[in-house]
Design a protein around this motif. Sequence first.
Motif, PDB file in Angstrom:
ATOM      1  N   ILE A  38       7.364 -89.463  95.520  1.00  0.00           N
ATOM      2  CA  ILE A  38       8.537 -89.258  94.660  1.00  0.00           C
ATOM      3  C   ILE A  38       9.764 -89.976  95.211  1.00  0.00           C
ATOM      4  O   ILE A  38      10.509 -90.631  94.473  1.00  0.00           O
ATOM      5  N   PHE A  39      10.003 -89.882  96.522  1.00  0.00           N
ATOM      6  CA  PHE A  39      11.265 -90.362  97.079  1.00  0.00           C
ATOM      7  C   PHE A  39      11.155 -91.722  97.781  1.00  0.00           C
ATOM      8  O   PHE A  39      12.183 -92.308  98.131  1.00  0.00           O
ATOM      9  N   TRP A  69      19.833 -88.953  91.069  1.00  0.00           N
ATOM     10  CA  TRP A  69      18.399 -89.207  91.207  1.00  0.00           C
ATOM     11  C   TRP A  69      17.779 -88.249  92.223  1.00  0.00           C
ATOM     12  O   TRP A  69      16.720 -87.669  91.978  1.00  0.00           O
ATOM     13  N   SER A 117      15.106 -85.231  91.322  1.00  0.00           N
ATOM     14  CA  SER A 117      13.807 -85.233  92.004  1.00  0.00           C
ATOM     15  C   SER A 117      13.580 -83.916  92.745  1.00  0.00           C
ATOM     16  O   SER A 117      12.448 -83.426  92.829  1.00  0.00           O
ATOM     17  N   ARG A 160      12.443 -81.476  90.338  1.00  0.00           N
ATOM     18  CA  ARG A 160      11.018 -81.657  90.079  1.00  0.00           C
ATOM     19  C   ARG A 160      10.193 -80.900  91.112  1.00  0.00           C
ATOM     20  O   ARG A 160       9.191 -80.263  90.772  1.00  0.00           O
TER      21      ARG A 160
END
Length: 907
Positions: A596-597, A649, A653, A656
């Motif tokens: 993800i990151f 962002w 995330s 999420r």
Amino acid sequence: MKLKFVVGYRTQWGQNVYVTGSAKELGKGDARQAVKMQPSSGDLWTAEVAFESTGDFTYHYFLRDESGQEHHEFGEERKLQVNKHFDKMHLRDYWRPQHAFENSLYTAPFTKAFFARGKAVKYKVDLKSSSHFVRLQLRAPRIGRDYQMAVVGSTKSLGAWDESKAVLMSDEDFPVWKVDIPTSAKEVPFEYKFVIYSHKEGRVVTWEGGDNRYFPLYTFSKESKLIVHSEEFFHYPVGNWKTAGVAIPVFSLRSKEGSGVGEFTDIKKLVDWSVKTGLKVVQILPVNDTVATHTWVDSYPYAAISVEALHPIYANLQSMGKLKDKKVQSEIDKEAARLNALPEVDYEGVMKLKTRFFKLSFEEKGAAFLKSKEFKDFFQNNENWLPDYAAFSYLRDKHGTPDFTQWGSCAEMSSDALETFVDPKQKHYQDIAIHYYIQYHLDKQLKEATAYARSQGVVLKGDIPIGIYRNSVDAWRLPHLFNMDTQAGAPPDDFSISGQNWGFPTYNWEEMAKDDYHWWRDRMVKMSEYFDVFRIDHILGFFRIWEIPWEHVEGLLGRFNPALPVHLNELRDRGINFDYDRFCRPYIRRHMIYDIFGNYADLVLEEYLHEYKAGCYALKEPFDTQRKIKAHFDELVDNDPESKDFNIWIRNSLYRLHSEVLFLEAPLSDGQAFNPRIGLHNTYSYGELDYDTQQRVDQLYVHFFYQRHNDFWRESAMRKLPMLKGATDMLICGEDLGMVPASVPGVMSELQILSLAIQRMPNDDREFWHPADTPYLSVTSTGSHDMTTLREWWQEDDKQTQRFYNQILGQQGKAPYFCEPWVAHQVINQHLHSPSMLAIFPIQDLIAMDGALRSDTPEKERINVPANPQHYWKYRFHMNMEDLLQEEGFNSFLRQLIDQGGRSADY
């Protein structure tokens, strides 16, 4: 006198039919004293009643079953006059079903505008001409004011089938038409038909379809008799009645005399244009007061601080009168002209200007206004909400926030305390009363627009938001009616992949039911003063609302309320080895962080996560809810605006990660019941389950979201929507887009609530609606305020556009890149020819049919972007209404389209 009641109704075992009414012989409206009828031949029920009462009375029929439950017929009470001239009266009626689709014709738009009558025609009857009369009655609201119902039949008294001798009927009891005809034993039985007579043409213009009607054989004695033979439906040979309308927010209207925003007085110009083009419905967005922060954020029309008060921005200053100080008035006029020349609404600029004018105007006229009869009448009619609203507005400005929890001793206020607070003897009374002054003028201006529209055969369609604003008068004064620790929203859809969070508290329906929904009924009655049709925003919320706990920000972590959660025993019975930590806590693993990151994975691991087991992570306590994450990143963005995009962002995330759960614990279940998380298939957590568990979770998911609640949610809706419908005579339309439960269409059809058929958002598996497939009780449209306009949508996805071009428009070859005027014409024309009762179009899509008139920048015509909770609602139509009225070529073209679509009929 003896009255014989006869009504046809096919009962079931245990049901009995009763007649009740206003006369003492019928129980004076007390159903417990109603006259029980007796079954007769066929499906007929009869009752003979000796009458001593004379004069007018009303009556109706109802069923009572074995349990004592009553089922009443539809509509207003039947009317009858007991005339001493007759010894007997024989009433032959038909039961009026509650759920016939024709019942919608008895709602406000039809009775107050579309088919509003002029002066009633009453015909005198020479009672000396015969001992026996037949009264033919027909209930038929669907007829224009230039037309009259008439009857032609086989007897000489009914013209012997000669339409030039048709007998005109009286409309004094409209929508019931009636005519008394002298008769005798020689003239019965006979056949007849109802016809429509045109006063302009001086002739019968339409015969009803179907077989001839039949009046049966009767026995006549020496006793004088009146036989009232009632019919319920005219058999129209031209099919269902349909019309068309235009949709535009009031703030988007533009006129030459405006102040930078559309105003209530501009509605009259829109009505004039509607009349010229054959449109009969003007649909607007909510117009309630949303002033909370005194910034552009207040432009969001679905966050009203009062469900009753109107927004001050819509007041027309000229209609309130000029200021005595000519210099100041000149300054205001100059600023109004500057704002009016802007391409979009400058919300803050307009509000600043109007607020200044309101203050100065009230200083000049307030004292006389508060003593006037007009104000006293207005105050008396609105006393249930006006003082509360004025006090709230004063306290909001005094404390600099609408958050009433920050108002100290005024955070809560009893009714007695509020009465003292708004007393004219208080020092701050002028700051209270100015809100009375503003609301009086807003009410007056909108009612004038409403009355003008009705006089032109046009109706206004309002919009009722599904929720209330958290910092509103209603939440302040009536917090027990709302679940203040929750937020209303919507599950993921085409508008937002993470769901929507509107921030409104959800309704405490159980508490509202205790006083028979008094708050809702008051709200509906107030709306009916301005609107004849209204749209329920997100009608699905009356079945079940998507409820999000306060600690969450995104809609993904919401749940349906009410719902039937899954108990632990059921999970075990389905073969799911339920592990609370694995299924209900965020599933965060090391490889996910790097997925993800990317390059920032180490930063995230260090700042926001802690490792509780090798490779397994949890969010640190300062970030263990989405609400905490939001607060942290809001501060970062404020302190470092240049890093806004990066921080958002990272924030999203982290959201999420927080939503990496499969089940949500149900409220008050003590860890024993759970709701599956919506969209759980898109999580790492689901993807890393074993195959067998995935299959079992899939089966549970489908059952929970698409089967489990059908009857349950139907019952939920039927406790609320009939109340909403019964509160006024407005026609109701429901916005039923999104994740629609299977029970919704049936309930809406049963209650004659029009559904919404947006071509690009069908309520089934198709990619597009074809307008020809829409049901009659629906509103069909090319789009809504939450969507791109037709022209902008055409350019979004060329593959989708190509399919639409070939499949829906039936065109061959490659679709044009732009939505050319002829393409827009075809789309509009398909909707006009659809079966839908109402075809209502965004004004942008109508003007798209003219290459010379339409805007050069379709991307600036969108009103709202639902995925952006901070959207600025500032769209203004690019033309002045005065100029649009002069566009004879386009207006005639549109009028012709509407005529050809069968949407301008007089009956």
